[in-house]
Design a protein around this motif. Structure first.
Motif, PDB file in Angstrom:
ATOM      1  N   VAL A  68       0.817  -1.215   0.000  1.00  0.00           N
ATOM      2  CA  VAL A  68       0.000   0.000   0.000  1.00  0.00           C
ATOM      3  C   VAL A  68       0.851   1.265   0.000  1.00  0.00           C
ATOM      4  CG1 VAL A  68      -1.934  -1.146   1.130  1.00  0.00           C
ATOM      5  CG2 VAL A  68      -0.219   0.037   2.522  1.00  0.00           C
ATOM      6  N   LEU A  69       2.085   1.180   0.484  1.00  0.00           N
ATOM      7  CA  LEU A  69       2.951   2.364   0.498  1.00  0.00           C
ATOM      8  C   LEU A  69       3.477   2.691  -0.895  1.00  0.00           C
ATOM      9  CD1 LEU A  69       5.020   1.719   3.736  1.00  0.00           C
ATOM     10  CD2 LEU A  69       3.011   3.168   3.444  1.00  0.00           C
ATOM     11  N   ASN A  70       3.521   1.700  -1.762  1.00  0.00           N
ATOM     12  CA  ASN A  70       4.045   1.899  -3.106  1.00  0.00           C
ATOM     13  C   ASN A  70       2.949   2.090  -4.147  1.00  0.00           C
ATOM     14  OD1 ASN A  70       6.603   1.517  -2.045  1.00  0.00           O
ATOM     15  ND2 ASN A  70       6.584  -0.681  -2.459  1.00  0.00           N
ATOM     16  N   GLY A  71       1.743   1.632  -3.854  1.00  0.00           N
ATOM     17  CA  GLY A  71       0.662   1.736  -4.810  1.00  0.00           C
ATOM     18  C   GLY A  71       0.824   0.757  -5.963  1.00  0.00           C
ATOM     19  N   TYR A  72      -0.088   0.828  -6.924  1.00  0.00           N
ATOM     20  CA  TYR A  72      -0.117  -0.139  -8.018  1.00  0.00           C
ATOM     21  C   TYR A  72      -0.399   0.582  -9.329  1.00  0.00           C
ATOM     22  CZ  TYR A  72      -1.342  -4.354 -10.640  1.00  0.00           C
ATOM     23  OH  TYR A  72      -1.384  -5.366 -11.566  1.00  0.00           O
ATOM     24  N   LEU A  73       0.441   0.349 -10.308  1.00  0.00           N
ATOM     25  CA  LEU A  73       0.265   0.946 -11.637  1.00  0.00           C
ATOM     26  C   LEU A  73       0.332  -0.159 -12.670  1.00  0.00           C
ATOM     27  CD1 LEU A  73       0.100   3.386 -13.580  1.00  0.00           C
ATOM     28  CD2 LEU A  73       2.587   3.543 -13.433  1.00  0.00           C
ATOM     29  N   PHE A  74      -0.734  -0.317 -13.427  1.00  0.00           N
ATOM     30  CA  PHE A  74      -0.799  -1.345 -14.463  1.00  0.00           C
ATOM     31  C   PHE A  74      -0.881  -0.647 -15.814  1.00  0.00           C
ATOM     32  CE2 PHE A  74      -3.414  -4.113 -17.232  1.00  0.00           C
ATOM     33  CZ  PHE A  74      -2.595  -5.223 -17.273  1.00  0.00           C
ATOM     34  N   VAL A  75       0.170  -0.799 -16.613  1.00  0.00           N
ATOM     35  CA  VAL A  75       0.198  -0.212 -17.955  1.00  0.00           C
ATOM     36  C   VAL A  75       0.502  -1.338 -18.926  1.00  0.00           C
ATOM     37  CG1 VAL A  75       1.146   1.587 -19.424  1.00  0.00           C
ATOM     38  CG2 VAL A  75       1.113   1.910 -16.967  1.00  0.00           C
ATOM     39  N   PRO A  76      -0.510  -1.928 -19.530  1.00  0.00           N
ATOM     40  CA  PRO A  76      -0.250  -3.049 -20.436  1.00  0.00           C
ATOM     41  C   PRO A  76       0.413  -2.592 -21.720  1.00  0.00           C
ATOM     42  CG  PRO A  76      -2.559  -2.448 -20.498  1.00  0.00           C
ATOM     43  CD  PRO A  76      -1.926  -1.598 -19.430  1.00  0.00           C
ATOM     44  N   THR A  77       1.246  -3.439 -22.274  1.00  0.00           N
ATOM     45  CA  THR A  77       1.774  -3.153 -23.603  1.00  0.00           C
ATOM     46  C   THR A  77       0.615  -3.238 -24.597  1.00  0.00           C
ATOM     47  OG1 THR A  77       2.285  -5.472 -23.980  1.00  0.00           O
ATOM     48  CG2 THR A  77       4.013  -4.116 -23.001  1.00  0.00           C
ATOM     49  N   PRO A  78       0.757  -2.627 -25.759  1.00  0.00           N
ATOM     50  CA  PRO A  78      -0.383  -2.561 -26.679  1.00  0.00           C
ATOM     51  C   PRO A  78      -1.018  -3.917 -26.983  1.00  0.00           C
ATOM     52  CG  PRO A  78       1.333  -1.109 -27.416  1.00  0.00           C
ATOM     53  CD  PRO A  78       1.902  -1.847 -26.257  1.00  0.00           C
ATOM     54  N   ALA A  79      -0.195  -4.933 -27.089  1.00  0.00           N
ATOM     55  CA  ALA A  79      -0.762  -6.245 -27.410  1.00  0.00           C
ATOM     56  C   ALA A  79      -1.553  -6.830 -26.243  1.00  0.00           C
ATOM     57  CB  ALA A  79       0.359  -7.207 -27.805  1.00  0.00           C
ATOM     58  N   GLU A  80      -1.387  -6.251 -25.059  1.00  0.00           N
ATOM     59  CA  GLU A  80      -2.041  -6.821 -23.878  1.00  0.00           C
ATOM     60  C   GLU A  80      -3.169  -5.958 -23.334  1.00  0.00           C
ATOM     61  OE1 GLU A  80       1.458  -9.219 -21.607  1.00  0.00           O
ATOM     62  OE2 GLU A  80       1.624  -7.043 -21.637  1.00  0.00           O
ATOM     63  N   THR A  81      -3.505  -4.884 -24.032  1.00  0.00           N
ATOM     64  CA  THR A  81      -4.585  -4.043 -23.524  1.00  0.00           C
ATOM     65  C   THR A  81      -5.892  -4.824 -23.531  1.00  0.00           C
ATOM     66  OG1 THR A  81      -4.912  -3.165 -25.745  1.00  0.00           O
ATOM     67  CG2 THR A  81      -3.548  -1.860 -24.236  1.00  0.00           C
ATOM     68  N   LEU A  82      -6.772  -4.430 -22.627  1.00  0.00           N
ATOM     69  CA  LEU A  82      -8.061  -5.100 -22.493  1.00  0.00           C
ATOM     70  C   LEU A  82      -9.096  -4.346 -23.318  1.00  0.00           C
ATOM     71  CD1 LEU A  82     -10.190  -6.947 -21.203  1.00  0.00           C
ATOM     72  CD2 LEU A  82     -10.228  -5.351 -19.266  1.00  0.00           C
ATOM     73  N   ILE A  83      -9.642  -5.011 -24.327  1.00  0.00           N
ATOM     74  CA  ILE A  83     -10.675  -4.391 -25.156  1.00  0.00           C
ATOM     75  C   ILE A  83     -12.011  -5.048 -24.824  1.00  0.00           C
ATOM     76  CG2 ILE A  83     -11.512  -3.979 -27.498  1.00  0.00           C
ATOM     77  CD1 ILE A  83      -8.626  -3.905 -28.433  1.00  0.00           C
ATOM     78  N   VAL A  84     -12.956  -4.228 -24.421  1.00  0.00           N
ATOM     79  CA  VAL A  84     -14.287  -4.714 -24.084  1.00  0.00           C
ATOM     80  C   VAL A  84     -15.221  -4.289 -25.205  1.00  0.00           C
ATOM     81  CG1 VAL A  84     -16.085  -4.767 -22.334  1.00  0.00           C
ATOM     82  CG2 VAL A  84     -13.714  -4.322 -21.676  1.00  0.00           C
ATOM     83  N   PRO A  85     -15.817  -5.238 -25.902  1.00  0.00           N
ATOM     84  CA  PRO A  85     -16.636  -4.872 -27.058  1.00  0.00           C
ATOM     85  C   PRO A  85     -17.940  -4.197 -26.656  1.00  0.00           C
ATOM     86  CG  PRO A  85     -16.770  -7.231 -26.651  1.00  0.00           C
ATOM     87  CD  PRO A  85     -15.760  -6.693 -25.696  1.00  0.00           C
ATOM     88  N   ALA A  86     -18.385  -3.288 -27.510  1.00  0.00           N
ATOM     89  CA  ALA A  86     -19.694  -2.679 -27.302  1.00  0.00           C
ATOM     90  C   ALA A  86     -20.750  -3.775 -27.253  1.00  0.00           C
ATOM     91  CB  ALA A  86     -19.994  -1.701 -28.425  1.00  0.00           C
ATOM     92  N   GLY A  87     -21.685  -3.645 -26.330  1.00  0.00           N
ATOM     93  CA  GLY A  87     -22.740  -4.633 -26.213  1.00  0.00           C
ATOM     94  C   GLY A  87     -22.384  -5.811 -25.334  1.00  0.00           C
TER      95      GLY A  87
END
Lengths: 170, 100
Positions: A123-142
């Protein structure tokens, strides 16, 4: 491409928010087609409070109805002076096309953990998640479920939390 | 609320961060969100980025102020903030004016 962020700082705070315990921090339910898909680019969680060192679990889940009860948070454009709003609006019920933060009730819908984030941080360092482009999460419309970032276990100190999710419409 | 004089106080995302101690050595952003140095400054990577092939660099923020540097990661080692990018490692100067 148009990018937006959903943040606990949408609420006016200089010290962070208190969470209820094992809590959905951020929940976004994509709008129906033919609206754009949602591509998540970044998640961050930090604790501003002067807390004791502790490990905290964090998880990204999809959740089908019934959705959490949230504080409405309107996505803010990252591009300065962007005159166009996101297709996602602030909402308290987790309905399609809305997003919110800091759930007060988790909702009866089952949470399905995703592989993207199932992690632990100090908790003192926190959390940062930055996926590389191939790993980004895409949620489709609908998509019939919403995407939530949540604490599966209650943090030791409940106060002073800040978090942000950044996405773009594609 | 008044703060004890010994507290390290930084700023990140518009929020004031208070810490008893600087960040431990070898903590790296990411996956950590922030590094607190011995001055109390909060370091993190911002949302502005440039892409070099498959490598992304983000703007380096100190207390919410853009340092004008881009980096893939920030590390705290031996009490010194270091950033890593396509130019290799650079170190935050003792004069606290920039990276060298």
């Amino acid at each position: 491409m148009r990018e937006f962020s959903i943040s606990s700082q949408s609420a006016t705070t200089t010290t962070g928010l208190s969470v209820a315990g094992a809590t959905t921090l951020l929940f976004l339910n994509p709008a129906g087609a033919p609206n754009p898909n949602i591509e998540f680019l970044r998640f961050s969680v930090g604790q501003a409070a002067n807390a004791t060192s502790a490990q905290q679990r964090i998880q990204l889940v999809s959740q089908a109805s019934v959705f959490p009860t949230l504080v409405s948070a309107t996505p803010r454009p990252l591009k300065l002076s962007d005159p166009n709003a996101s297709v996602i609006a602030g909402g308290t019920a987790g309905a399609a096309g809305t997003c919110g933060i800091n759930a007060s009730a988790e909702g009866a819908g089952s949470k399905t953990p995703r592989a993207d984030i199932d992690d632990t941080f100090n908790v003192l360092n926190g959390y940062l998640f930055v996926p590389t482009p191939a790993e980004t999460l895409i949620v489709p419309a609908g998509y019939t479920s919403g995407i939530g970032l949540w604490f599966p276990t209650a943090p030791t100190t409940l106060t002073g939390w800040n978090w942000t999710g950044t996405f773009r419409e594609v | 609320m008044s703060d004890d004089a010994h507290l390290l106080i930084g700023r990140l995302g518009g929020v004031t961060y208070r810490r008893e101690n600087p960040t431990e050595a070898y903590v790296t952003v990411p996956p950590a969100l922030l590094i607190t140095d011995s001055d109390g400054a909060a370091w993190t990577l911002g949302i502005q980025y440039i892409q070099h092939g498959q490598v992304f660099e983000f703007n380096v923020l100190r207390n919410d102020v853009d340092t004008g540097e881009m980096a893939s990661r920030i590390e705290y080692r031996r009490g010194v903030v270091r950033i890593y990018g396509i130019d290799g490692w650079r170190t935050w100067g003792r004069a606290r004016r920039g990276f060298i």
